[in-house]
Motif scaffolding. Structure first.
Motif, PDB file in Angstrom:
ATOM      1  N   ALA A  52     -29.082 -37.610  36.820  1.00  0.00           N
ATOM      2  CA  ALA A  52     -29.065 -36.147  36.874  1.00  0.00           C
ATOM      3  C   ALA A  52     -27.651 -35.657  36.618  1.00  0.00           C
ATOM      4  O   ALA A  52     -26.680 -36.250  37.094  1.00  0.00           O
ATOM      5  CB  ALA A  52     -29.554 -35.656  38.232  1.00  0.00           C
ATOM      6  N   SER A  53     -27.549 -34.584  35.831  1.00  0.00           N
ATOM      7  CA  SER A  53     -26.245 -33.968  35.616  1.00  0.00           C
ATOM      8  C   SER A  53     -26.416 -32.455  35.552  1.00  0.00           C
ATOM      9  O   SER A  53     -27.489 -31.956  35.195  1.00  0.00           O
ATOM     10  CB  SER A  53     -25.585 -34.477  34.322  1.00  0.00           C
ATOM     11  OG  SER A  53     -26.321 -34.038  33.189  1.00  0.00           O
ATOM     12  N   LEU A  54     -25.377 -31.744  35.911  1.00  0.00           N
ATOM     13  CA  LEU A  54     -25.355 -30.287  35.828  1.00  0.00           C
ATOM     14  C   LEU A  54     -23.976 -29.868  35.344  1.00  0.00           C
ATOM     15  O   LEU A  54     -22.960 -30.241  35.936  1.00  0.00           O
ATOM     16  CB  LEU A  54     -25.663 -29.644  37.184  1.00  0.00           C
ATOM     17  CG  LEU A  54     -25.664 -28.123  37.212  1.00  0.00           C
ATOM     18  CD1 LEU A  54     -26.837 -27.569  36.390  1.00  0.00           C
ATOM     19  CD2 LEU A  54     -25.730 -27.595  38.641  1.00  0.00           C
ATOM     20  N   SER A  55     -23.960 -29.121  34.251  1.00  0.00           N
ATOM     21  CA  SER A  55     -22.715 -28.562  33.719  1.00  0.00           C
ATOM     22  C   SER A  55     -22.820 -27.053  33.795  1.00  0.00           C
ATOM     23  O   SER A  55     -23.915 -26.487  33.779  1.00  0.00           O
ATOM     24  CB  SER A  55     -22.504 -28.989  32.262  1.00  0.00           C
ATOM     25  OG  SER A  55     -22.399 -30.394  32.171  1.00  0.00           O
ATOM     26  N   TYR A  56     -21.659 -26.388  33.841  1.00  0.00           N
ATOM     27  CA  TYR A  56     -21.665 -24.928  33.864  1.00  0.00           C
ATOM     28  C   TYR A  56     -20.568 -24.390  32.957  1.00  0.00           C
ATOM     29  O   TYR A  56     -19.558 -25.055  32.703  1.00  0.00           O
ATOM     30  CB  TYR A  56     -21.558 -24.380  35.289  1.00  0.00           C
ATOM     31  CG  TYR A  56     -20.400 -24.881  36.111  1.00  0.00           C
ATOM     32  CD1 TYR A  56     -19.242 -24.127  36.273  1.00  0.00           C
ATOM     33  CD2 TYR A  56     -20.462 -26.114  36.759  1.00  0.00           C
ATOM     34  CE1 TYR A  56     -18.187 -24.573  37.043  1.00  0.00           C
ATOM     35  CE2 TYR A  56     -19.418 -26.582  37.543  1.00  0.00           C
ATOM     36  CZ  TYR A  56     -18.277 -25.795  37.681  1.00  0.00           C
ATOM     37  OH  TYR A  56     -17.229 -26.244  38.440  1.00  0.00           O
ATOM     38  N   LYS A  77     -26.392 -26.036  32.325  1.00  0.00           N
ATOM     39  CA  LYS A  77     -27.131 -27.037  31.542  1.00  0.00           C
ATOM     40  C   LYS A  77     -27.381 -28.247  32.438  1.00  0.00           C
ATOM     41  O   LYS A  77     -26.443 -28.887  32.906  1.00  0.00           O
ATOM     42  CB  LYS A  77     -26.352 -27.453  30.295  1.00  0.00           C
ATOM     43  CG  LYS A  77     -27.095 -28.502  29.470  1.00  0.00           C
ATOM     44  CD  LYS A  77     -26.497 -28.717  28.085  1.00  0.00           C
ATOM     45  CE  LYS A  77     -25.044 -29.031  28.102  1.00  0.00           C
ATOM     46  NZ  LYS A  77     -24.505 -29.337  26.766  1.00  0.00           N
ATOM     47  N   ALA A  78     -28.657 -28.534  32.671  1.00  0.00           N
ATOM     48  CA  ALA A  78     -29.037 -29.671  33.517  1.00  0.00           C
ATOM     49  C   ALA A  78     -29.796 -30.696  32.680  1.00  0.00           C
ATOM     50  O   ALA A  78     -30.581 -30.324  31.803  1.00  0.00           O
ATOM     51  CB  ALA A  78     -29.916 -29.201  34.669  1.00  0.00           C
ATOM     52  N   THR A  79     -29.547 -31.967  32.937  1.00  0.00           N
ATOM     53  CA  THR A  79     -30.299 -33.059  32.308  1.00  0.00           C
ATOM     54  C   THR A  79     -30.762 -33.998  33.409  1.00  0.00           C
ATOM     55  O   THR A  79     -29.962 -34.424  34.242  1.00  0.00           O
ATOM     56  CB  THR A  79     -29.432 -33.816  31.281  1.00  0.00           C
ATOM     57  OG1 THR A  79     -29.011 -32.904  30.265  1.00  0.00           O
ATOM     58  CG2 THR A  79     -30.201 -34.957  30.642  1.00  0.00           C
ATOM     59  N   LEU A  80     -32.066 -34.297  33.401  1.00  0.00           N
ATOM     60  CA  LEU A  80     -32.644 -35.191  34.409  1.00  0.00           C
ATOM     61  C   LEU A  80     -33.549 -36.205  33.717  1.00  0.00           C
ATOM     62  O   LEU A  80     -34.248 -35.862  32.766  1.00  0.00           O
ATOM     63  CB  LEU A  80     -33.458 -34.394  35.430  1.00  0.00           C
ATOM     64  CG  LEU A  80     -32.625 -33.377  36.223  1.00  0.00           C
ATOM     65  CD1 LEU A  80     -33.022 -31.974  35.856  1.00  0.00           C
ATOM     66  CD2 LEU A  80     -32.774 -33.609  37.700  1.00  0.00           C
ATOM     67  N   THR A  81     -33.523 -37.448  34.191  1.00  0.00           N
ATOM     68  CA  THR A  81     -34.341 -38.527  33.624  1.00  0.00           C
ATOM     69  C   THR A  81     -35.057 -39.230  34.766  1.00  0.00           C
ATOM     70  O   THR A  81     -34.440 -39.556  35.789  1.00  0.00           O
ATOM     71  CB  THR A  81     -33.455 -39.542  32.869  1.00  0.00           C
ATOM     72  OG1 THR A  81     -32.711 -38.840  31.865  1.00  0.00           O
ATOM     73  CG2 THR A  81     -34.296 -40.625  32.223  1.00  0.00           C
TER      74      THR A  81
END
Length: 197
Positions: free
Chosen positions: A134-138, A175-179
């Motif tokens: 999981a990542s979250l950018s702003y 921007k979030a990316t989850l796997t």
């Protein structure tokens, strides 16, 4: 995990190898798994990778209650296959869920240490595997430049930590990316997800 996909032993072996190396050729997968080349190619045809992108935008309004989350782009990456004896099955796509301490106007305070929970829900009967990444950018400039928030996993739950000090009055795009453990992924960008107060 793989039983939920209805895979046989040969398919399971190739699928597992493909998850470990998504860009592998049929020849390389056949060599790595000991399966025949023709069998590997057949399985790869049946178990295909897909990417689906959805863009949503709000109609411009002067109503201050509708100024947040003005556009959302979501891209899903997943594998699916033809099942001749199954009439219908939900696609294994993930919907991101956020647990942010926003107020009623979707604003956050200008301070550090703001924790945002990151999780996923399944679509139409799909039960996601555990979130493995999981990542979250702003961004304060509409996505031109990004700050990657530190993330950590505790007891199976993912949390991103925001530092919004000195950001009073800024509009924030995320921007979030989850796997998940089944290799399905989602990336979601939300324009003006919240404002900093």
């Amino acid at each position: 995990m793989l039983k939920a996909l209805g895979l046989g032993p040969a398919e399971e072996t190739i699928y597992t190898a493909l998850l470990a190396r998504p860009t592998a050729s049929a020849e390389e997968l056949a060599r790595r798994t000991g399966a025949g080349r023709a069998e590997t190619e057949r399985i790869l045809r049946d178990l295909s990778a897909y990417e689906l992108t959805q863009n949503l935008e709000k109609i411009d309004t002067s109503d201050r209650n509708w100024l947040r989350s003005t556009a959302v782009q979501t891209t899903w990456s997943f594998r699916s296959r033809l099942e001749p004896d199954v009439y219908s099955r939900g696609l294994p796509i993930l919907s991101p869920a956020y647990d942010a301490p926003v107020d009623g106007m979707n604003t956050l305070p200008a301070r550090s240490g703001i924790e945002v929970g990151l999780s996923v829900e399944g679509h139409a009967g799909y039960t996601p595997g555990a979130v493995e990444a999981a990542s979250l950018s702003y961004s304060y400039d509409g996505g031109t430049t990004w700050t990657l928030a530190p993330t950590e996993q505790r007891d199976g739950k993912w949390t991103a930590v925001l530092d919004l000090t000195a950001a009073t009055g800024k509009q924030v795009t995320t921007k979030a990316t989850l796997t998940d453990a089944n290799g399905n992924a989602v990336t979601q960008t939300i324009t003006r997800a919240y404002d900093v107060r």
